[in-house]
Design a protein around this motif. Structure first.
Motif, short mmCIF file in Angstrom:
data_model
loop_
_atom_site.label_atom_id
_atom_site.label_comp_id
_atom_site.label_asym_id
_atom_site.label_seq_id
_atom_site.Cartn_x
_atom_site.Cartn_y
_atom_site.Cartn_z
N PRO A 135 -49.28 -6.52 60.80
CA PRO A 135 -48.13 -5.65 61.01
C PRO A 135 -47.26 -5.26 60.12
CG PRO A 135 -47.66 -7.74 61.92
CD PRO A 135 -49.06 -7.62 61.45
N THR A 136 -47.55 -6.16 58.92
CA THR A 136 -46.81 -5.90 57.71
C THR A 136 -47.25 -5.23 56.43
OG1 THR A 136 -47.46 -8.04 56.84
CG2 THR A 136 -45.50 -7.96 58.24
N GLY A 137 -48.60 -4.86 56.44
CA GLY A 137 -49.25 -4.08 55.32
C GLY A 137 -49.18 -2.49 55.47
N ALA A 138 -49.59 -2.08 54.47
CA ALA A 138 -49.60 -0.46 54.31
C ALA A 138 -50.62 0.09 55.22
CB ALA A 138 -49.71 -0.19 52.81
N VAL A 139 -51.44 -0.63 55.67
CA VAL A 139 -52.53 0.02 56.64
C VAL A 139 -51.64 0.61 57.81
CG1 VAL A 139 -54.56 -0.26 57.97
CG2 VAL A 139 -54.45 -1.41 55.67
N ILE A 140 -50.94 0.01 58.63
CA ILE A 140 -50.31 0.43 59.72
C ILE A 140 -49.53 1.58 59.61
CG2 ILE A 140 -48.57 -1.18 59.86
CD1 ILE A 140 -50.11 0.12 62.96
N ARG A 141 -48.75 1.63 58.36
CA ARG A 141 -47.93 2.79 57.92
C ARG A 141 -48.76 3.99 57.75
NH1 ARG A 141 -45.28 -1.38 54.85
NH2 ARG A 141 -46.43 -0.89 53.03
N ASP A 142 -49.89 3.66 57.03
CA ASP A 142 -50.76 4.93 56.69
C ASP A 142 -51.39 5.50 58.14
OD1 ASP A 142 -50.35 4.52 54.24
OD2 ASP A 142 -52.28 3.38 53.76
N ILE A 143 -51.70 4.67 59.04
CA ILE A 143 -52.10 5.23 60.32
C ILE A 143 -51.25 5.95 61.16
CG2 ILE A 143 -53.07 4.37 62.60
CD1 ILE A 143 -54.55 2.11 61.19
N LEU A 144 -50.10 5.21 61.33
CA LEU A 144 -48.75 5.92 62.08
C LEU A 144 -48.39 7.20 61.42
CD1 LEU A 144 -46.48 2.86 62.73
CD2 LEU A 144 -48.30 3.90 64.30
N HIS A 145 -48.42 7.29 60.02
CA HIS A 145 -47.93 8.50 59.11
C HIS A 145 -49.01 9.61 59.68
CE1 HIS A 145 -46.46 11.02 56.29
NE2 HIS A 145 -47.56 11.10 55.79
N ARG A 146 -50.32 9.25 59.39
CA ARG A 146 -51.43 10.42 59.94
C ARG A 146 -51.64 10.74 61.23
NH1 ARG A 146 -53.20 14.10 56.66
NH2 ARG A 146 -55.32 14.63 56.78
N LEU A 147 -51.01 9.86 62.17
CA LEU A 147 -51.13 10.13 63.65
C LEU A 147 -49.92 11.21 63.86
CD1 LEU A 147 -51.62 6.94 65.41
CD2 LEU A 147 -53.27 8.83 65.27
N ARG A 148 -48.60 10.82 63.14
CA ARG A 148 -47.67 11.74 63.46
C ARG A 148 -47.98 13.15 62.72
NH1 ARG A 148 -44.53 9.15 60.17
NH2 ARG A 148 -44.04 7.56 61.60
N ASP A 149 -48.58 13.13 61.80
CA ASP A 149 -48.84 14.50 61.22
C ASP A 149 -50.13 15.23 62.05
OD1 ASP A 149 -47.12 13.87 59.00
OD2 ASP A 149 -48.86 13.16 57.61
N ARG A 150 -50.94 14.68 62.53
CA ARG A 150 -52.05 15.49 63.34
C ARG A 150 -51.71 15.56 64.68
NH1 ARG A 150 -56.98 15.45 60.75
NH2 ARG A 150 -58.00 15.49 62.80
N PHE A 151 -51.18 14.60 65.31
CA PHE A 151 -51.02 14.70 66.92
C PHE A 151 -50.38 13.42 67.30
CE2 PHE A 151 -52.50 17.55 70.38
CZ PHE A 151 -51.61 17.14 71.35
N PRO A 152 -48.97 13.63 67.71
CA PRO A 152 -48.32 12.29 67.73
C PRO A 152 -48.81 11.83 69.23
CG PRO A 152 -46.63 13.83 67.01
CD PRO A 152 -48.10 14.44 67.30
N ARG A 153 -49.18 10.27 69.09
CA ARG A 153 -49.60 9.69 70.27
C ARG A 153 -49.14 8.32 70.36
NH1 ARG A 153 -51.91 12.50 74.03
NH2 ARG A 153 -50.02 13.60 73.37
N LYS A 154 -48.88 7.70 71.54
CA LYS A 154 -48.33 6.28 71.78
C LYS A 154 -49.36 5.53 71.11
CE LYS A 154 -46.09 7.40 75.97
NZ LYS A 154 -46.01 6.79 77.75
N VAL A 155 -48.53 4.36 70.30
CA VAL A 155 -49.58 3.41 69.63
C VAL A 155 -49.03 1.93 69.87
CG1 VAL A 155 -50.26 2.37 67.32
CG2 VAL A 155 -50.08 5.00 67.65
N LEU A 156 -50.16 1.20 70.31
CA LEU A 156 -50.05 -0.04 70.54
C LEU A 156 -50.32 -1.22 69.39
CD1 LEU A 156 -50.73 -0.84 74.31
CD2 LEU A 156 -48.59 -0.42 73.33
N VAL A 157 -49.63 -1.71 68.80
CA VAL A 157 -50.23 -2.63 67.60
C VAL A 157 -50.61 -4.35 68.10
CG1 VAL A 157 -49.67 -3.31 65.29
CG2 VAL A 157 -49.13 -1.13 65.85
N TRP A 158 -51.61 -4.67 67.91
CA TRP A 158 -51.84 -6.04 68.03
C TRP A 158 -51.83 -6.94 66.62
CZ3 TRP A 158 -53.80 -7.67 73.38
CH2 TRP A 158 -53.80 -9.15 73.27
N PRO A 159 -50.83 -7.47 66.39
CA PRO A 159 -50.81 -8.05 64.91
C PRO A 159 -51.81 -9.39 64.85
CG PRO A 159 -48.86 -8.75 66.13
CD PRO A 159 -49.56 -7.94 67.08
#
Length: 492
Positions: free
Chosen positions: A152-176
């Protein structure tokens, strides 16, 4: 001192346990913490959870042991044939007079050994069919919920959320989870299994697709995604799974078991959802094409209808011929009716010529004479039948009157008999006995005075409730039937 005494006779005597303890203490003090490089020999895991294995080279073998608590903390499990660097303490096992290495950590000895172990594990899992293409499931076109397994603290989750927001916003559940280290494999496998155990539509809804993501790193950093428990969890997932571990050139075993491998976490987000604007443009384009197609089709149909309508006659012309035919037939109707009436009148006249009154009178006279003759022949027989029936009726009436007379006579006699029976029951001597009187007999004679009683040899007195004898030999008791009860014997 005796010149002939052996010097060894003065040496100190040690017990076996003292020698074993001294050797153990000396060995542990000299080799308290060591790192040993060697090839793993046989590996045995006891039922207690302890692991026993051998480290060997071309000339010697070193027995090694890891206790249950140490086994759980090992980053890499030793496997037979691996070349590893084992870290631990050298100690002894007194009951068997042997020394052994108590291993606390095991690491593969170089990338070559890791790759060899990786290829061996890959071949074993592939033989089980976990990487088969027919096991892979298609991804949903537009998932409602996306589950992400990553740190939950790395850059990976931020990249995924940012890309989803640009393409098609969806609900995201994060399992740390931990994405490297000894806890990585267990946490990732638990996260995949946890997402699959969620209930669709529940308070915490089940995702439609899972993304397992991590940034790039060395083979040691990514080793947790090569563990067998992670691969089996990915293969058993009922939810379509996208693996995005490392960079495009990095390959882990979870990539083969997943339903889709993405070269990067950002690419995984792109595979998970379409571009919303592109989808809107596509829908608008399809709608415009549909509208143009419908308009064009209507235009073509209208043109075709106009072309066909030119070949059709006008509605006025369609009625001209039937109207003319109707006029012609109506003109012929009057003459046809007159001719038909004339023909019927002639036929009626011809038929009426055969129906003269004189002919009818003759036929009526013939029928009347026939009827009279038949009536004359039937009259005597009918008279006899009537006389017979009348006699039968008279006889039946007489019998009925006789039957009614007898019935009245029988009814009258029955009434008289009932009156006599009532009179008999009232005036009979039985009724008199019930009023306190008695009948005195001598044999069959009834005694009515004292003279006859004195002359009699024996007497029998009858009361209402029974009889008994007086004087002479007592007669044999007998049962007497009375009107008021059952038969009773004599009292004497």
């Amino acid at each position: 001192m005796d010149l002939f005494e052996d010097p060894q006779d003065n040496a100190h005597e040690f017990s076996v346990s003292e020698i074993s303890g001294a050797v153990k203490k000396t060995l542990e003090n000299e080799f308290g913490f060591v790192r040993v490089r060697g090839e793993v020999g046989r590996v045995v895991i006891a039922r207690t959870g302890h692991m026993y294995f051998d480290l060997k080279d071309d000339r010697s073998v070193l027995a090694s042991v890891s206790w249950k608590g140490q086994v759980a903390k090992l980053a890499h499990r030793p496997e037979e044939g691996m070349e590893v660097i084992a870290t631990g303490r050298l100690t002894t096992f007194g009951p068997q007079s042997k020394y052994q290495l108590n291993v606390e950590d095991v690491r593969p000895a170089g990338a070559g050994a890791l790759m060899a172990m990786l290829e061996k594990r890959k071949a074993a899992l592939q033989a089980e069919g976990l990487f088969a293409p027919e096991r892979k499931r298609p991804l949903p076109y537009l998932p409602e919920i996306i589950g992400v397994v990553t740190s939950p603290t790395g850059a990976v989750i931020r990249d995924i959320l940012h890309r989803l927001r640009d393409r098609f916003p969806r609900k995201v559940l994060v399992w740390p989870v931990a994405v490297q280290g000894r806890d990585c494999a267990a946490q990732v496998a638990h996260a995949i299994e946890g997402f699959n155990r969620l209930t669709p539509g529940g308070a915490l809804p089940r995702p439609d697709v899972i993304i397992v993501a991590r940034g790039g790193g060395s083979i040691e950093d990514l080793w947790g995604f090569n563990e067998e428990i992670v691969v089996r969890a990915a293969a058993a997932s009922q939810i379509p799974l996208i693996s995005a571990v490392g960079h495009e050139t990095d390959t882990t075993l979870i990539d083969y078991a997943s339903d889709l491998r993405a070269p990067t976490p950002t690419a995984a987000a792109e595979h998970a959802v379409p571009v919303r604007l592109e989808l809107i443009n596509w829908v608008d384009n399809k709608g415009a094409r549909l509208s143009r197609a419908a308009t064009q089709m209507v235009g073509l149909r209208r043109q075709r209808l106009n072309d066909l309508s030119r070949a059709l006659p006008r509605k006025e012309e369609l009625l001209d011929t039937p109207r003319q035919r109707l006029d012609m037939l109506s003109e012929k109707l009057d003459g046809a009716l007159r001719g038909y009436t004339a023909r019927k009148r002639i036929a009626l006249t011809e038929t009426a010529g055969h129906l003269r009154p004189s002919l009818l009178s003759v036929r009526v006279g013939n029928f009347r004479r026939t009827v009279d003759d038949r009536a004359a022949r039937l009259k005597p027989a009918l008279s006899r039948s009537v006389a017979t029936v009348r006699r039968d009726v008279d006889k039946m009436q007489a019998e009925r009157r006789l039957s009614d007379g007898w019935a009245r006579i029988v009814e009258r006699r029955k009434s008289q008999l009932d009156s006599l029976a009532r009179l008999h029951s009232t005036l009979g001597y039985k009724a008199t006995l019930k009023r306190g009187y008695a009948v005195v007999r001598s044999g069959d004679a009834i005694i009515t005075d004292t003279k006859s009683a004195k002359q009699a040899g024996s007497l029998e007195i009858e009361f209402a409730d029974g009889k008994f004898a007086v004087g002479g030999a007592a007669p044999k008791a007998k049962k007497v039937k009375t009107d008021d009860g059952p038969d009773q014997g004599s009292l004497f």
